[in-house]
Write an enzyme that holds these catalytic residues in place. Structure first.
Site, PDB file in Angstrom:
ATOM      1  CE  LYS A 211      42.853  50.258  44.674  1.00 30.79           C
ATOM      2  NZ  LYS A 211      42.466  51.083  43.640  1.00 30.79           N
ATOM      3  CB  CYS A 265      42.529  46.312  40.631  1.00 28.85           C
ATOM      4  SG  CYS A 265      41.768  47.706  39.808  1.00 28.85           S
TER       5      CYS A 265
HETATM    6  N1  SAJ Z   1      36.763  36.622  40.706  1.00 33.41           N
HETATM    7  C1  SAJ Z   1      36.764  35.226  40.886  1.00 33.41           C
HETATM    8  N2  SAJ Z   1      35.766  34.932  41.831  1.00 33.41           N
HETATM    9  C2  SAJ Z   1      35.177  35.930  42.756  1.00 33.41           C
HETATM   10  C3  SAJ Z   1      35.233  37.340  42.296  1.00 33.41           C
HETATM   11  C4  SAJ Z   1      36.184  37.373  41.296  1.00 33.41           C
HETATM   12  O1  SAJ Z   1      37.282  34.438  40.336  1.00 33.41           O
HETATM   13  O2  SAJ Z   1      34.393  35.281  43.549  1.00 33.41           O
HETATM   14  C5  SAJ Z   1      37.767  36.969  39.588  1.00 33.41           C
HETATM   15  C6  SAJ Z   1      37.053  37.789  38.489  1.00 33.41           C
HETATM   16  O3  SAJ Z   1      36.444  36.803  37.513  1.00 33.41           O
HETATM   17  C7  SAJ Z   1      38.182  38.377  37.912  1.00 33.41           C
HETATM   18  C8  SAJ Z   1      38.960  38.950  39.084  1.00 33.41           C
HETATM   19  O4  SAJ Z   1      38.600  37.940  40.066  1.00 33.41           O
HETATM   20  O5  SAJ Z   1      39.018  37.909  37.091  1.00 33.41           O
HETATM   21  C9  SAJ Z   1      38.706  40.226  39.807  1.00 33.41           C
HETATM   22  O6  SAJ Z   1      37.161  40.520  39.998  1.00 33.41           O
HETATM   23  P1  SAJ Z   1      36.803  41.681  40.992  1.00 33.41           P
HETATM   24  O7  SAJ Z   1      35.201  41.432  41.111  1.00 33.41           O
HETATM   25  O8  SAJ Z   1      37.577  41.733  41.961  1.00 33.41           O
HETATM   26  O9  SAJ Z   1      37.016  42.945  39.668  1.00 33.41           O
HETATM   27  P2  SAJ Z   1      38.120  43.920  39.541  1.00 33.41           P
HETATM   28  O10 SAJ Z   1      39.419  43.235  39.503  1.00 33.41           O
HETATM   29  O11 SAJ Z   1      37.556  44.883  38.590  1.00 33.41           O
HETATM   30  O12 SAJ Z   1      38.072  44.567  40.999  1.00 33.41           O
HETATM   31  C10 SAJ Z   1      37.404  45.871  41.160  1.00 33.41           C
HETATM   32  C11 SAJ Z   1      38.537  46.550  42.296  1.00 33.41           C
HETATM   33  N3  SAJ Z   1      38.265  47.872  42.328  1.00 33.41           N
HETATM   34  C12 SAJ Z   1      39.108  48.709  42.496  1.00 33.41           C
HETATM   35  O13 SAJ Z   1      40.374  48.542  42.568  1.00 33.41           O
HETATM   36  C13 SAJ Z   1      38.929  49.926  42.489  1.00 33.41           C
HETATM   37  C14 SAJ Z   1      37.882  45.808  43.553  1.00 33.41           C
HETATM   38  O14 SAJ Z   1      38.743  46.540  44.712  1.00 33.41           O
HETATM   39  C15 SAJ Z   1      36.605  45.762  43.891  1.00 33.41           C
HETATM   40  O15 SAJ Z   1      36.417  44.835  45.060  1.00 33.41           O
HETATM   41  C16 SAJ Z   1      36.164  45.123  42.624  1.00 33.41           C
HETATM   42  O16 SAJ Z   1      36.380  45.827  41.467  1.00 33.41           O
HETATM   43  C17 SAJ Z   1      34.429  45.011  42.775  1.00 33.41           C
HETATM   44  O17 SAJ Z   1      33.937  44.076  43.680  1.00 33.41           O
HETATM   45  O18 SAJ Z   1      33.731  45.709  42.049  1.00 33.41           O
END
Ligand code: SAJ
Length: 424
Positions: A211, A265
């Site tokens: 995790k 996260c």
């Molecule tokens: N981000 C970027 N570039 C990207 C992807 C994300 O800058 O290419 C930024 C987003 O804008 C955000 C942050 O990173 O600020 C996180 O984005 P995220 O898409 O990873 O979203 P989270 O933080 O909500 O992550 C969750 C996580 N889920 C859990 O911990 C249960 C992560 O493991 C998942 O991969 C992600 O959601 C998902 O893909 O839905």
């Protein structure tokens, strides 16, 4: 074991879900809708009052869950309380409390230890499952606090706001038994939760590492995309074009650069992971540092654009477009927008916000841009994709636009335009 396994199998087991946040509440609703007599346990009286009344108490807008909540409360399958005594005859206790980090980036287990102390006297009878994200080796400590023969498993949550029920049903799950028996029992329960997906049974230490590392992995991938943006900015290339072309090579899948990493996260799980280590995890730490720098990079772009437009920061009204950390959601936890805002204010700017998804910020975009000197896109909400910039140019005091998400394809005519990672 056989008796408990049978009660889990035929859904006669009584389940208590401790922590009614965005992890615990959807789980409690799902188990109740599957027919388990389920209790939600939370320290917050207002939360317990709302859930007992069948009212959705979370900020997150979720399909189906509010209706399901009302239904399972009405049918008598779900109730809520603040009293740990509800665990007395529980067969399964699932802990879903927050495990954030402190200012010093250490695990803050205050809510976890409160919950474990609260359930301790009932843990001899029940299977105890921890869904909260844990630093590796924490299950050892939890077992010490409970009792040596405890049936304990770690099944880390994998849900994201906006898709809680879908994630709960369809995301593959890691079921880490502190003992093999506990892993098997926990898997029997999660068979009622998941649909069309896999359960992977392992030990609790492996689950703890999986995790925390899966989010560390994503953090590193995002940092790499951000590093590419910095490289392109420096060399005068366009990161979006470079990224597309790199991704034509098999096995490459560069993520998207942006103004930083927010959410509950990714911003903490690396720290949980490294808190357990006796040696530095340099790549993970560097990724954190790069991602933490991105709001500063975004602010520098704004200040540079203002300079080019000959506007002193102290005379500038800047409108931030997007407050949520994640596109299409109202979630503002640890949002880079907050960092960007406070740095611009420190630089002397007058700052306004607009976000179509976030209450309090979702008025009228034209009003937010009226007489503004600069607009800065922070969140890649779909609503920002085809904005009428020539039109907004007429109501803005100066035409300055900064895009940190690669949403604006072409610099709009007459605007001073800066894009993150766009050096040309
Ligand atoms: N981000 C970027 N570039 C990207 C992807 C994300 O800058 O290419 C930024 C987003 O804008 C955000 C942050 O990173 O600020 C996180 O984005 P995220 O898409 O990873 O979203 P989270 O933080 O909500 O992550 C969750 C996580 N889920 C859990 O911990 C249960 C992560 O493991 C998942 O991969 C992600 O959601 C998902 O893909 O839905």
């Amino acid at each position: 074991m056989d008796e408990l396994k049978q009660r889990i199998g035929d859904k006669s087991a009584k389940v208590v879900v401790c922590g009614l946040g965005y992890i615990g509440l959807p789980l409690a609703i799902t188990l109740a809708s599957e027919g388990f007599r389920t209790w939600g346990l939370d320290v917050c009286e207002d939360r317990v009052g709302a859930v007992s009344a069948g009212d959705w108490p979370l900020w997150s807008q979720e399909p189906s869950l509010p209706t399901m909540l009302a239904r399972v409360v009405k049918s008598g399958h779900l109730d809520a309380t603040t009293d740990y005594a509800v665990c007395k005859d529980a067969d399964v206790i699932i802990v879903c409390v927050p495990t954030p980090i402190t200012e010093n980036k250490e695990p803050d287990y205050s809510a976890l230890w409160d919950a474990i102390s609260g359930i301790a006297e009932y843990a001899r009878r029940a299977l105890v499952i921890i869904e909260s994200t844990l630093a590796p080796m924490t299950c050892e400590d939890i077992a010490q606090m409970l009792w040596p023969g405890v049936r304990l498993a770690h099944c880390p949550e994998r849900v994201s706001p906006g898709a809680l029920l879908y994630n709960l049903r369809h995301m593959p799950r890691i079921v880490g038994g502190y003992t093999a028996e506990a892993g098997e029992l926990a898997a029997a329960l999660y068979l009622h939760v998941v649909k069309d997906t896999e359960l992977y049974i392992t030990d609790s230490l492996t689950a703890e590492i999986v995790k925390t590392f899966e989010n560390g992995y994503r953090d590193v991938q995002i940092a790499l995309a951000n590093e590419l943006a910095l490289i392109c900015q420096d060399l005068g290339a366009d990161v979006w074009e470079v990224r597309d072309l790199v991704n034509t090579c098999p096995g490459r899948d560069v993520l998207e650069p942006g103004p930083g990493v927010g959410g509950a996260c990714l911003t903490k799980d690396t720290w949980l992971l490294v808190s357990a280590l006796g040696q530095p995890a340099e790549l993970l730490m560097t990724a954190r540092a790069i991602n933490d720098t991105m709001p500063v990079v975004a602010v520098d772009l704004v200040l540079e654009a203002l300079r080019q437009a000959k506007i002193a920061p102290a005379n500038a009204t800047v409108t931030i477009l997007g407050v949520a950390y994640r596109a299409g959601t109202s979630d503002v936890r640890e949002s880079p927008a907050i960092q960007v805002m406070s740095r611009l204010i420190k630089a002397g700017c007058d700052v306004r916000f607009y976000d179509p998804h976030v209450d309090g910020y979702n008025g009228d975009i034209a009003e937010a841009l009226n007489e503004a000197d600069a607009a800065v896109i922070i969140t890649e909400h779909p609503e920002f994709e085809n904005l009428n910039w020539p039109g907004f140019g007429h109501i803005m005091r100066h035409k300055v636009l900064v895009d940190t998400r690669g949403i604006v394809q072409e610099a709009p005519g007459g605007f001073v335009f800066r894009g993150l990672g766009r050096g040309k």
